[in-house]
Design an enzyme around this catalytic site. Structure first.
Site, PDB file in Angstrom:
ATOM      1  N   HIS A   1      -7.406  -5.991   0.657  1.00 16.05           N
ATOM      2  CA  HIS A   1      -6.234  -5.160   0.944  1.00 16.05           C
ATOM      3  C   HIS A   1      -5.450  -5.645   2.165  1.00 16.05           C
ATOM      4  O   HIS A   1      -4.479  -5.007   2.564  1.00 16.05           O
ATOM      5  CB  HIS A   1      -6.699  -3.714   1.167  1.00 16.05           C
ATOM      6  CG  HIS A   1      -5.628  -2.672   1.048  1.00 16.05           C
ATOM      7  ND1 HIS A   1      -5.042  -2.326  -0.154  1.00 16.05           N
ATOM      8  CD2 HIS A   1      -5.022  -1.875   1.986  1.00 16.05           C
ATOM      9  CE1 HIS A   1      -4.151  -1.361   0.043  1.00 16.05           C
ATOM     10  NE2 HIS A   1      -4.110  -1.081   1.331  1.00 16.05           N
TER      11      HIS A   1
ATOM     12  N   ASP B   1     -10.109  -5.459  -3.602  1.00 16.76           N
ATOM     13  CA  ASP B   1      -9.543  -4.429  -2.736  1.00 16.76           C
ATOM     14  C   ASP B   1     -10.437  -3.198  -2.803  1.00 16.76           C
ATOM     15  O   ASP B   1     -10.645  -2.626  -3.874  1.00 16.76           O
ATOM     16  CB  ASP B   1      -8.126  -4.088  -3.237  1.00 16.76           C
ATOM     17  CG  ASP B   1      -7.348  -3.193  -2.313  1.00 16.76           C
ATOM     18  OD1 ASP B   1      -7.948  -2.275  -1.720  1.00 16.76           O
ATOM     19  OD2 ASP B   1      -6.120  -3.391  -2.212  1.00 16.76           O
TER      20      ASP B   1
ATOM     21  N   SER C   1       0.830  -1.198   0.000  1.00 15.13           N
ATOM     22  CA  SER C   1       0.000   0.000   0.000  1.00 15.13           C
ATOM     23  C   SER C   1       0.874   1.261   0.000  1.00 15.13           C
ATOM     24  O   SER C   1       1.623   1.490  -0.950  1.00 15.13           O
ATOM     25  CB  SER C   1      -0.970  -0.043   1.183  1.00 15.13           C
ATOM     26  OG  SER C   1      -1.986   0.912   1.037  1.00 15.13           O
TER      27      SER C   1
END
Length: 278
Positions: free
Chosen positions: A258, A225, A149
């Site tokens: 995620h 995600d 991320s």
């Protein structure tokens, strides 16, 4: 420089250790974790640097990903820094938001007060931390870099800017085009100011458009995600890579989100990818 050993745990024949140290770069105490595989007892081993995402610390990848099992097999050390400077005197988001300030350093060198006093995470990750690791631990000068991320943004942007320092790059769910997403726009405004020209040097897609490097890169992205469309935008990075004929592999992983459940499902693939170049 003195290191304070905070914790030490044997895992898969190697050792997971946490250390505190004073950082001259970020001007406060920092913590990092290092996993030394069994091979490090008798020889120098290569290092994979792992950069974590928003709200994370050095602990997330070490506790949730299962990274040590394959690292032990392949003989790769794993180093995980914290995601920002911390401490009573370190500036934070005025409203305590999760996506700016503490836990959200974005791996940039801040130029805007009050953040420029401590938020020099780019220099910390690229220069100070590796020097520290190479001075105190049985590691070679072979390095690769990975992250998740915000840390995926960090890994790709740092790798592209420093091709001489890294053998390979990988990322899970990276923020690929921070100048064009809410997380990046908020962070870059706060750390770098309102001149968007200053943002370009930390944007993976913009760096990809200009790179002369060809470091192998693997990106995994979950199709489910919930940040994919608004914040992450991997296709923009892929398009820039195609223009440059850059060796980037993007894998869309059906049904994954995620979280570290996603990371733990494919972390072995990433370590084996890096091992080919380390």
């Amino acid at each position: 420089m003195t290191l304070e050993n905070v914790s030490s745990n044997k895992v898969f024949g190697g050792w997971l250790k946490q250390y505190n140290h004073h950082s001259d770069t970020v001007n406060c105490q920092m913590r990092f974790a290092i996993y030394l595989p069994p091979q490090a007892a008798t020889q120098k081993v290569p290092v994979l640097y792992w950069l974590s995402g928003l709200t994370c610390t050095d602990e997330n990848v070490m506790q949730k990903s299962g990274i040590q099992r394959t690292a032990a097999e392949l003989g790769i050390a794993i180093v995980a820094p914290d995601t920002s400077p911390r401490g009573e005197n370190v500036a934070d988001d005025s409203e305590g938001a999760y996506d700016f300030g503490l836990g959200a350093g974005f791996y940039v060198n801040a130029t805007q007060a009050p953040f420029n006093t401590h938020y020099q995470m780019y220099d910390y990750v690229v220069n100070e931390l590796p020097e520290l690791i190479e001075q105190h631990f049985p590691v070679s000068l072979q390095r690769s870099i990975s992250g998740h991320s915000m840390g995926g943004h960090g890994a790709i942007s740092i790798g592209l800017k420093n091709p001489q320092r890294y053998q390979s790059i990988s990322a899970f769910s990276p923020i690929c085009n921070p100048i064009n997403c809410p997380w990046g726009q908020k962070a870059f405004t706060g750390y770098l100011g309102t001149d968007k020209q200053d943002w370009l040097e930390y944007d993976s897609t913009e760096l990809m458009k200009l790179t002369q490097a060809a470091i192998p890169m693997l990106v995994d992205q979950g199709s489910d995600d919930n940040f994919l469309a608004e914040q992450l935008k991997p296709q923009v990075l892929v398009d820039a890579a195609k223009e440059q004929e850059y060796p980037l592999t993007l894998r869309m992983q059906e049904g994954y989100d995620h979280s570290y459940y996603f990371i733990s499902s494919f972390i072995e693939d990433h370590l084996r990818f890096h091992a080919k170049y380390l």
